[in-house]
Design a protein around this motif. Sequence first.
Motif, PDB file in Angstrom:
ATOM      1  N   ILE A  57       0.860  -1.181   0.000  1.00 23.34           N
ATOM      2  CA  ILE A  57       0.000   0.000   0.000  1.00 23.34           C
ATOM      3  C   ILE A  57       0.894   1.228   0.000  1.00 23.34           C
ATOM      4  O   ILE A  57       1.831   1.315   0.794  1.00 23.34           O
ATOM      5  CB  ILE A  57      -0.921   0.019   1.238  1.00 23.34           C
ATOM      6  CG1 ILE A  57      -1.821  -1.215   1.245  1.00 23.34           C
ATOM      7  CG2 ILE A  57      -1.726   1.306   1.291  1.00 23.34           C
ATOM      8  CD1 ILE A  57      -2.587  -1.413   2.532  1.00 23.34           C
ATOM      9  N   LYS A  58       0.619   2.164  -0.896  1.00 22.74           N
ATOM     10  CA  LYS A  58       1.356   3.424  -0.907  1.00 22.74           C
ATOM     11  C   LYS A  58       0.516   4.448  -0.177  1.00 22.74           C
ATOM     12  O   LYS A  58      -0.643   4.670  -0.510  1.00 22.74           O
ATOM     13  CB  LYS A  58       1.645   3.904  -2.324  1.00 22.74           C
ATOM     14  CG  LYS A  58       2.501   5.162  -2.333  1.00 22.74           C
ATOM     15  CD  LYS A  58       2.918   5.533  -3.740  1.00 22.74           C
ATOM     16  CE  LYS A  58       3.963   6.621  -3.697  1.00 22.74           C
ATOM     17  NZ  LYS A  58       3.426   7.943  -3.733  1.00 22.74           N
ATOM     18  N   GLN A  59       1.119   5.045   0.842  1.00 24.63           N
ATOM     19  CA  GLN A  59       0.429   6.063   1.619  1.00 24.63           C
ATOM     20  C   GLN A  59       1.406   7.209   1.830  1.00 24.63           C
ATOM     21  O   GLN A  59       2.440   7.035   2.480  1.00 24.63           O
ATOM     22  CB  GLN A  59      -0.048   5.490   2.945  1.00 24.63           C
ATOM     23  CG  GLN A  59      -0.887   6.435   3.756  1.00 24.63           C
ATOM     24  CD  GLN A  59      -1.443   5.767   5.004  1.00 24.63           C
ATOM     25  OE1 GLN A  59      -1.138   4.623   5.305  1.00 24.63           O
ATOM     26  NE2 GLN A  59      -2.247   6.496   5.733  1.00 24.63           N
ATOM     27  N   GLY A  60       1.100   8.361   1.267  1.00 24.08           N
ATOM     28  CA  GLY A  60       2.012   9.497   1.363  1.00 24.08           C
ATOM     29  C   GLY A  60       3.310   9.186   0.656  1.00 24.08           C
ATOM     30  O   GLY A  60       3.310   8.720  -0.486  1.00 24.08           O
ATOM     31  N   LYS A  61       4.428   9.395   1.348  1.00 24.12           N
ATOM     32  CA  LYS A  61       5.733   9.161   0.721  1.00 24.12           C
ATOM     33  C   LYS A  61       6.280   7.763   0.976  1.00 24.12           C
ATOM     34  O   LYS A  61       7.420   7.472   0.610  1.00 24.12           O
ATOM     35  CB  LYS A  61       6.744  10.203   1.192  1.00 24.12           C
ATOM     36  CG  LYS A  61       7.065  10.123   2.670  1.00 24.12           C
ATOM     37  CD  LYS A  61       8.117  11.142   3.059  1.00 24.12           C
ATOM     38  CE  LYS A  61       8.487  10.942   4.515  1.00 24.12           C
ATOM     39  NZ  LYS A  61       9.615  11.739   4.901  1.00 24.12           N
ATOM     40  N   ASN A  62       5.509   6.902   1.586  1.00 29.05           N
ATOM     41  CA  ASN A  62       5.998   5.565   1.935  1.00 29.05           C
ATOM     42  C   ASN A  62       5.147   4.450   1.348  1.00 29.05           C
ATOM     43  O   ASN A  62       3.957   4.616   1.098  1.00 29.05           O
ATOM     44  CB  ASN A  62       6.034   5.391   3.459  1.00 29.05           C
ATOM     45  CG  ASN A  62       7.007   6.317   4.122  1.00 29.05           C
ATOM     46  OD1 ASN A  62       8.061   6.622   3.580  1.00 29.05           O
ATOM     47  ND2 ASN A  62       6.668   6.786   5.300  1.00 29.05           N
ATOM     48  N   TYR A  63       5.805   3.311   1.170  1.00 28.58           N
ATOM     49  CA  TYR A  63       5.120   2.060   0.873  1.00 28.58           C
ATOM     50  C   TYR A  63       5.070   1.255   2.162  1.00 28.58           C
ATOM     51  O   TYR A  63       6.040   1.228   2.925  1.00 28.58           O
ATOM     52  CB  TYR A  63       5.883   1.234  -0.171  1.00 28.58           C
ATOM     53  CG  TYR A  63       5.809   1.761  -1.570  1.00 28.58           C
ATOM     54  CD1 TYR A  63       4.628   1.677  -2.311  1.00 28.58           C
ATOM     55  CD2 TYR A  63       6.921   2.317  -2.172  1.00 28.58           C
ATOM     56  CE1 TYR A  63       4.565   2.143  -3.614  1.00 28.58           C
ATOM     57  CE2 TYR A  63       6.872   2.788  -3.473  1.00 28.58           C
ATOM     58  CZ  TYR A  63       5.691   2.698  -4.188  1.00 28.58           C
ATOM     59  OH  TYR A  63       5.633   3.160  -5.473  1.00 28.58           O
ATOM     60  N   TYR A  64       3.954   0.583   2.384  1.00 23.10           N
ATOM     61  CA  TYR A  64       3.790  -0.301   3.534  1.00 23.10           C
ATOM     62  C   TYR A  64       3.577  -1.704   2.985  1.00 23.10           C
ATOM     63  O   TYR A  64       2.561  -1.968   2.341  1.00 23.10           O
ATOM     64  CB  TYR A  64       2.605   0.149   4.388  1.00 23.10           C
ATOM     65  CG  TYR A  64       2.844   1.516   4.993  1.00 23.10           C
ATOM     66  CD1 TYR A  64       3.396   1.640   6.261  1.00 23.10           C
ATOM     67  CD2 TYR A  64       2.559   2.679   4.281  1.00 23.10           C
ATOM     68  CE1 TYR A  64       3.636   2.881   6.808  1.00 23.10           C
ATOM     69  CE2 TYR A  64       2.807   3.924   4.825  1.00 23.10           C
ATOM     70  CZ  TYR A  64       3.338   4.016   6.083  1.00 23.10           C
ATOM     71  OH  TYR A  64       3.602   5.264   6.620  1.00 23.10           O
ATOM     72  N   SER A 113       9.128   5.759  -0.771  1.00 16.65           N
ATOM     73  CA  SER A 113       8.699   5.560  -2.157  1.00 16.65           C
ATOM     74  C   SER A 113       9.591   6.273  -3.172  1.00 16.65           C
ATOM     75  O   SER A 113       9.528   5.981  -4.358  1.00 16.65           O
ATOM     76  CB  SER A 113       7.257   6.040  -2.344  1.00 16.65           C
ATOM     77  OG  SER A 113       7.165   7.435  -2.170  1.00 16.65           O
TER      78      SER A 113
END
Length: 81
Positions: free
Chosen positions: A51-58, A70
């Motif tokens: 899942i991409k949320q904001g500047k990060n991938y989880y 990201s």
Amino acid sequence: MIPANDIFLKNICYTPLVFERFNKKLGTKLDNDEIKQLVNKIISDPRTTIIKQGKNYYLKNKDIELVINSYNYRLITANKN
């Protein structure tokens, strides 16, 4: 959600501090190579959701969540699920 693919395996990178943070957050005593192997295993697992949320991938697996920047694919931390 983004389907898992090889882009993470090709681009994942680490800082010296992330290895300490990884062990601290997960309560493990793995060496750097073991951490890299575990991260690659999580990325490669077809059950891992991304899942991409904001500047990060989880990247969430059944036991561990990886947080990856990201922009540069640098591992930031790991959390227990």
